[in-house]
Design a protein around this motif. Structure first.
Motif, PDB file in Angstrom:
ATOM      1  N   HIS A 126      -0.233 -11.958  -8.716  1.00  0.00           N
ATOM      2  CA  HIS A 126      -1.212 -11.869  -7.878  1.00  0.00           C
ATOM      3  C   HIS A 126      -1.047 -11.078  -6.973  1.00  0.00           C
ATOM      4  O   HIS A 126       0.053 -10.041  -7.111  1.00  0.00           O
ATOM      5  N   GLY A 127      -1.898 -10.352  -5.861  1.00  0.00           N
ATOM      6  CA  GLY A 127      -1.231  -9.629  -4.727  1.00  0.00           C
ATOM      7  C   GLY A 127      -1.712  -8.211  -5.557  1.00  0.00           C
ATOM      8  O   GLY A 127      -2.876  -8.376  -6.856  1.00  0.00           O
ATOM      9  N   GLN A 128      -1.860  -7.516  -4.465  1.00  0.00           N
ATOM     10  CA  GLN A 128      -2.275  -5.956  -5.480  1.00  0.00           C
ATOM     11  C   GLN A 128      -0.848  -4.989  -4.604  1.00  0.00           C
ATOM     12  O   GLN A 128      -0.349  -4.603  -3.880  1.00  0.00           O
ATOM     13  N   VAL A 129      -1.423  -3.627  -5.528  1.00  0.00           N
ATOM     14  CA  VAL A 129      -0.150  -2.737  -5.223  1.00  0.00           C
ATOM     15  C   VAL A 129      -0.528  -1.484  -5.353  1.00  0.00           C
ATOM     16  O   VAL A 129      -1.874  -1.045  -6.469  1.00  0.00           O
ATOM     17  N   THR A 130      -1.009  -0.817  -4.559  1.00  0.00           N
ATOM     18  CA  THR A 130      -2.255   0.588  -4.765  1.00  0.00           C
ATOM     19  C   THR A 130      -1.666   1.493  -4.195  1.00  0.00           C
ATOM     20  O   THR A 130      -0.584   2.005  -2.975  1.00  0.00           O
ATOM     21  N   PHE A 131      -1.592   2.852  -5.598  1.00  0.00           N
ATOM     22  CA  PHE A 131      -1.620   4.656  -4.825  1.00  0.00           C
ATOM     23  C   PHE A 131      -2.965   5.407  -4.449  1.00  0.00           C
ATOM     24  O   PHE A 131      -2.478   6.300  -4.527  1.00  0.00           O
ATOM     25  N   GLY A 132      -4.251   4.966  -3.899  1.00  0.00           N
ATOM     26  CA  GLY A 132      -4.875   5.170  -3.331  1.00  0.00           C
ATOM     27  C   GLY A 132      -4.946   6.687  -3.153  1.00  0.00           C
ATOM     28  O   GLY A 132      -4.439   6.619  -2.214  1.00  0.00           O
ATOM     29  N   ARG A 133      -5.160   7.749  -3.984  1.00  0.00           N
ATOM     30  CA  ARG A 133      -5.289   9.246  -3.179  1.00  0.00           C
ATOM     31  C   ARG A 133      -4.020   9.491  -3.033  1.00  0.00           C
ATOM     32  O   ARG A 133      -3.684   9.913  -2.030  1.00  0.00           O
ATOM     33  N   ALA A 134      -2.440   8.699  -4.260  1.00  0.00           N
ATOM     34  CA  ALA A 134      -1.793   9.774  -3.834  1.00  0.00           C
ATOM     35  C   ALA A 134      -1.295  10.504  -4.066  1.00  0.00           C
ATOM     36  O   ALA A 134      -2.020  10.765  -5.263  1.00  0.00           O
ATOM     37  N   TYR A 162       0.567  -1.409  -0.211  1.00  0.00           N
ATOM     38  CA  TYR A 162      -0.357  -0.463  -0.150  1.00  0.00           C
ATOM     39  C   TYR A 162       0.836   1.591  -0.482  1.00  0.00           C
ATOM     40  O   TYR A 162       1.815   1.354   0.278  1.00  0.00           O
ATOM     41  N   PHE A 163       0.854   2.295  -0.729  1.00  0.00           N
ATOM     42  CA  PHE A 163       1.057   3.269  -1.057  1.00  0.00           C
ATOM     43  C   PHE A 163       0.242   5.068  -0.961  1.00  0.00           C
ATOM     44  O   PHE A 163       0.145   5.691  -1.294  1.00  0.00           O
ATOM     45  N   GLY A 164      -1.248   4.500  -0.521  1.00  0.00           N
ATOM     46  CA  GLY A 164      -2.067   5.254  -0.551  1.00  0.00           C
ATOM     47  C   GLY A 164      -2.004   6.106   0.236  1.00  0.00           C
ATOM     48  O   GLY A 164      -1.692   6.343   1.589  1.00  0.00           O
ATOM     49  N   ARG A 165      -2.477   7.679  -0.560  1.00  0.00           N
ATOM     50  CA  ARG A 165      -2.613   9.046   0.270  1.00  0.00           C
ATOM     51  C   ARG A 165      -0.590   9.366   0.739  1.00  0.00           C
ATOM     52  O   ARG A 165      -0.426  10.140   0.980  1.00  0.00           O
ATOM     53  N   SER A 166       0.135   8.722  -0.318  1.00  0.00           N
ATOM     54  CA  SER A 166       1.465   9.089  -0.136  1.00  0.00           C
ATOM     55  C   SER A 166       1.946  10.343  -0.566  1.00  0.00           C
ATOM     56  O   SER A 166       1.055  10.276  -1.766  1.00  0.00           O
ATOM     57  N   THR A 167       2.781  10.692  -0.447  1.00  0.00           N
ATOM     58  CA  THR A 167       2.809  11.725  -1.370  1.00  0.00           C
ATOM     59  C   THR A 167       4.396  12.049  -1.996  1.00  0.00           C
ATOM     60  O   THR A 167       5.189  11.753  -1.402  1.00  0.00           O
ATOM     61  N   PHE A 189      -4.185   3.322  -8.696  1.00  0.00           N
ATOM     62  CA  PHE A 189      -3.781   4.284  -8.668  1.00  0.00           C
ATOM     63  C   PHE A 189      -5.063   5.562  -8.593  1.00  0.00           C
ATOM     64  O   PHE A 189      -5.254   6.695  -8.569  1.00  0.00           O
ATOM     65  N   THR A 190      -6.286   4.309  -7.975  1.00  0.00           N
ATOM     66  CA  THR A 190      -7.135   5.091  -7.979  1.00  0.00           C
ATOM     67  C   THR A 190      -7.646   6.432  -7.432  1.00  0.00           C
ATOM     68  O   THR A 190      -6.654   6.956  -6.016  1.00  0.00           O
ATOM     69  N   ARG A 191      -7.962   7.803  -7.308  1.00  0.00           N
ATOM     70  CA  ARG A 191      -8.500   8.859  -6.823  1.00  0.00           C
ATOM     71  C   ARG A 191      -7.206   9.415  -7.041  1.00  0.00           C
ATOM     72  O   ARG A 191      -6.993  10.667  -5.265  1.00  0.00           O
ATOM     73  N   ALA A 192      -5.813   9.228  -7.197  1.00  0.00           N
ATOM     74  CA  ALA A 192      -4.534   9.930  -7.020  1.00  0.00           C
ATOM     75  C   ALA A 192      -4.647  11.046  -8.111  1.00  0.00           C
ATOM     76  O   ALA A 192      -5.549  11.441  -8.641  1.00  0.00           O
TER      77      ALA A 192
END
Length: 462
Positions: A289-297, A269-274, A318-321
């Protein structure tokens, strides 16, 4: 109410055998021996009498019955003696274990004191002592690991001119990271730390080597961590389970390498990262498989590279990034499955490159995204099967480049999108199969669109 007939409760860490109280066992043993002796005496008398069937002979002598009884009691005594010896051995082992526990506790206290010493050399000795203790003390291994992680979470000033700067501190911290890495190489080793929780919440990193580590369970927290310089490497790491969490982390400088890493399970998870500077690198990584997410980053600078990565499953999101600067590269990546998700993302500046990527399956979703600036580039990409989804996307300014792209299968879907300004070009693209769909889209007069080889019916369809 106390039950006096219960066995003593087991006390963790004391290593004392769980035995019945002596005042209860001793009378019981004496009573049992008396009953056994009485039974044996009469049993022996009856046995000897049954063997003497001649009524003219004399009765069985009492001495013979006593002799037989004494013999049997001797054997019983030997068994009881063996039981006593076993009980004594258990007590001796308990004493030995308590001594070992005391020694381990003393080693822990000494190592902890060394970690707090003013001199860097002494702190280094404490690091090695704590790591060795973790190997020797499986019951408290997580506690020892927690102490080393807590050291990295302590305030750390990277400015050599700052009043609180401690000489040698960087080497101490890098040594801790190397030791953690060495214990994450082989999950089958008896002293492995794979599956243990590692908490780096709020830590400051200006370097560190986790290359080749295996994250097969547990949780690794970089929540709120700061990467301000140097290189942090996860080169060749394996993520087959567990969770690695960079939520809220700040990347203002330096490089974080996931080059050649394998994501066959688990979540990063990289969510909300800057991302205001530096580089995060997934070049050549494999996502099955697996997941890497930058959501709202937030990307206001720096670079994120997925160049030549392979996606056969899993999700990169990169949802809502927000992209107000910086670059995300997927150049030369291979998509045979899985999903790359920019749903709801905002592009006011910066670039996202899919140049020469190959799409034979899976989905790239940019639906409901907003493009007011920046560039999304698919130059030279090949679509032989897969779905590229721009549904209900708003283009009020930016560049969308499909020059020399080949569509031989799959679907590029722009239905319901609005083009009020900006540039979209399909010049030099090849459409030999598949479908590019602009139905129900709105194209304003200020939009500069080069339709290239696309059939006009798809452009003008209301």
């Amino acid at each position: 109410m106390t039950n006096h007939f219960q066995r003593r409760p087991k006390q963790d860490g004391r290593h004392t055998p769980n035995l019945w109280p002596v005042w209860l066992v001793a009378p019981g043993a004496l009573l049992l021996v008396a009953l056994v002796a009485y039974g044996l005496f009469h049993g022996a008398e009856l046995l000897l009498a049954s063997e003497n069937t001649d009524k003219t002979t004399k009765p069985v002598p009492v001495q013979d019955a006593i002799k037989t009884t004494v013999t049997v009691l001797t054997l019983a005594g030997a068994v009881l003696a063996a039981l006593y010896a076993y009980r004594k051995q258990l007590l001796d082992e308990g004493t030995s274990h308590r001594a070992d526990a005391t020694q381990l506790t003393e080693r822990y206290t000494k190592a902890a004191e060394q970690l707090g010493h003013e001199q860097a050399a002494v702190r280094l000795a404490g690091v090695y002592a704590m790591a060795r203790l973790a190997d020797d003390w499986p019951e408290q291994r997580q506690v020892c690991v927690d102490v080393l992680c807590a050291y990295l979470r302590m305030p750390y000033d990277t400015d050599t001119n700052a009043p609180g700067f401690r000489h040698g501190e960087r080497e101490v911290r890098l040594t801790i990271i190397r030791i953690i890495r060495s214990h994450l190489q082989d999950p089958t080793e008896a002293t492995t730390w794979c599956g243990r929780s590692l908490d780096f919440t709020g830590a400051t990193f200006d370097g560190g080597d986790f290359s080749g580590a295996t994250f097969s369970g547990g949780r690794v927290d970089f929540v709120g961590a700061t990467f301000s310089g140097g290189t942090v490497s996860f080169f060749g790491a394996t993520f087959s389970g567990g969770r690695v969490d960079f939520v809220g982390a700040t990347f203002s400088g330096g490089t974080v390498y996931f080059t050649g890493a394998t994501f066959s399970g688990g979540t990063v998870y990289f969510g909300r990262s800057t991302f205001s500077g530096g580089r995060v690198d997934f070049i050549g990584a494999t996502f099955s498989h697996g997941q890497v997410t930058f959501g709202r980053a937030t990307f206001s600078g720096g670079r994120v590279h997925f160049t030549r990565a392979s996606f056969s499953g899993g999700t990169v999101a990169f949802t809502r990034a927000t992209f107000s600067g910086g670059t995300v590269y997927f150049g030369g990546a291979t998509f045979s499955g899985g999903r790359v998700d920019f749903v709801g993302a905002t592009f006011s500046d910066g670039q996202v490159y899919f140049a020469r990527a190959r799409f034979s399956g899976g989905t790239v979703a940019l639906s409901r995204a907003t493009f007011s600036g920046g560039e999304v580039n698919f130059f030279g990409a090949t679509f032989s099967g897969s779905q590229l989804n721009f549904r209900e996307t708003t283009f009020s300014g930016s560049q969308l480049n499909f020059r020399e792209t080949t569509f031989s299968g799959g679907l590029a879907n722009f239905r319901g999108s609005a083009f009020s300004s900006g540039t979209v070009t399909f010049g030099g693209a090849t459409v030999s199969g598949g479908r590019v769909d602009f139905r129900s889209s709105q194209v304003g007069a200020a939009a500069n669109i080069d339709w290239g080889p696309l059939p006009p019916v798809l452009v003008n369809q209301p």
